[in-house]
Scaffold this active site. Structure first.
Site, mmCIF file in Angstrom:
data_model
loop_
_atom_site.group_PDB
_atom_site.id
_atom_site.type_symbol
_atom_site.label_atom_id
_atom_site.label_comp_id
_atom_site.label_asym_id
_atom_site.label_seq_id
_atom_site.Cartn_x
_atom_site.Cartn_y
_atom_site.Cartn_z
ATOM 1 N N HIS A 14 -24.486 4.221 -3.630
ATOM 2 C CA HIS A 14 -24.407 5.646 -3.280
ATOM 3 C C HIS A 14 -24.115 6.491 -4.519
ATOM 4 C CE1 HIS A 14 -24.864 5.064 0.940
ATOM 5 N NE2 HIS A 14 -23.736 4.385 1.093
ATOM 6 N N HIS B 276 -26.397 9.480 -5.983
ATOM 7 C CA HIS B 276 -25.853 10.804 -6.328
ATOM 8 C C HIS B 276 -26.233 11.200 -7.746
ATOM 9 C CE1 HIS B 276 -22.106 13.597 -6.692
ATOM 10 N NE2 HIS B 276 -23.169 14.266 -6.320
ATOM 11 N N HIS C 25 -22.716 -1.929 -2.777
ATOM 12 C CA HIS C 25 -23.333 -0.973 -1.845
ATOM 13 C C HIS C 25 -22.768 0.426 -2.065
ATOM 14 C CE1 HIS C 25 -24.860 0.677 1.978
ATOM 15 N NE2 HIS C 25 -23.672 1.256 2.051
ATOM 16 N N GLU C 26 -21.444 0.535 -2.159
ATOM 17 C CA GLU C 26 -20.833 1.845 -2.367
ATOM 18 C C GLU C 26 -21.242 2.434 -3.715
ATOM 19 O OE1 GLU C 26 -19.687 3.300 0.073
ATOM 20 O OE2 GLU C 26 -19.527 1.530 1.363
#
Length: 225
Positions: free
Chosen positions: A100, A104, A96-97
């Protein structure tokens, strides 16, 4: 909405927030018992490599469920339980991280919008409580002051709602990649989805809570006017 309705909504939000936090911890504990051969750090490394991202570091940080991606330092910060953990829960959070990070790298629109608001929201968050307090105290002398505070608080509410598609999209990317990479199968994929779903609920209830608080301050301003 009437003042009574807003109070009921705020109480309901607080109760739901506690329940969701409890369920999230319960799900994470449960799925932490489902073993994988890879640690969360290894999952994160593989996901970044598969997307051609090599300028982001993966580090371990203290705390429980403190995981986050910091675009300013280009670091995926994983709690020790996730960084070292070899479970479907750790894999889901790590992916999940990294979702991100991919957002980006690809210029995901909602993330760009959220990032643009960070400096403004950071500033308003530091002063909004004082402005609102002064606005309530001096509402009969400076009636416009409370509306300044409401405007500042509205920015944090907007930020909360913009965060929702960012988090949901990161989870979607995570689950899809875990399956594609062969890390999650027909049995563990639903577990990863469930864990991330409950994590998303915390953002949903936070946004609703922020909206309820905003409506509360608007009702105060309207009653005094």
């Amino acid at each position: 909405m009437s003042g009574t309705s807003i109070w009921i909504l705020m109480i309901l939000v607080m109760v739901l927030s506690m329940l969701i936090q409890s369920m999230l911890k319960s799900r994470f504990t449960k799925y932490s018992q489902v073993p994988l051969s890879l640690s969360g750090a290894e999952v994160a490394s593989r996901m970044l490599q598969s997307h051609g991202i090599r300028d982001v570091n993966i580090v371990s940080i203290p705390g429980k469920l403190t995981d986050h991606y910091d675009p300013t330092t280009k670091t995926v910060n994983l709690s020790e339980e996730v960084y070292y953990g070899r479970s479907i829960a750790a894999a889901a959070v790590a992916a999940h991280e990294c979702g991100h990070v991919v957002q980006h790298a690809t210029g995901y629109a909602w993330l760009r919008m959220r990032s643009a608001l960070v400096p403004v929201v950071s500033f308003s968050s530091n002063i909004v409580s004082w402005v609102l307090l002064a606005g309530v105290i001096f509402i009969n002398i400076f009636p416009s002051l409370i509306w300044v505070g409401i405007g500042l608080f509205a920015l944090t509410t907007l930020f909360s709602f913009i965060t929702l598609p960012v988090e949901i999209n990161a989870s979607s990317r995570a689950v899809k990649w875990l399956e594609t990479a062969g890390i999650a199968n027909y049995e563990t994929k639903p577990m990863a989805t469930d864990a991330l779903r409950w994590a998303a609920y915390t953002y949903v209830i936070a946004a609703i809570g922020s909206l309820a608080t905003l409506l509360y301050y608007i009702s105060i301003a309207n009653r005094r006017n």
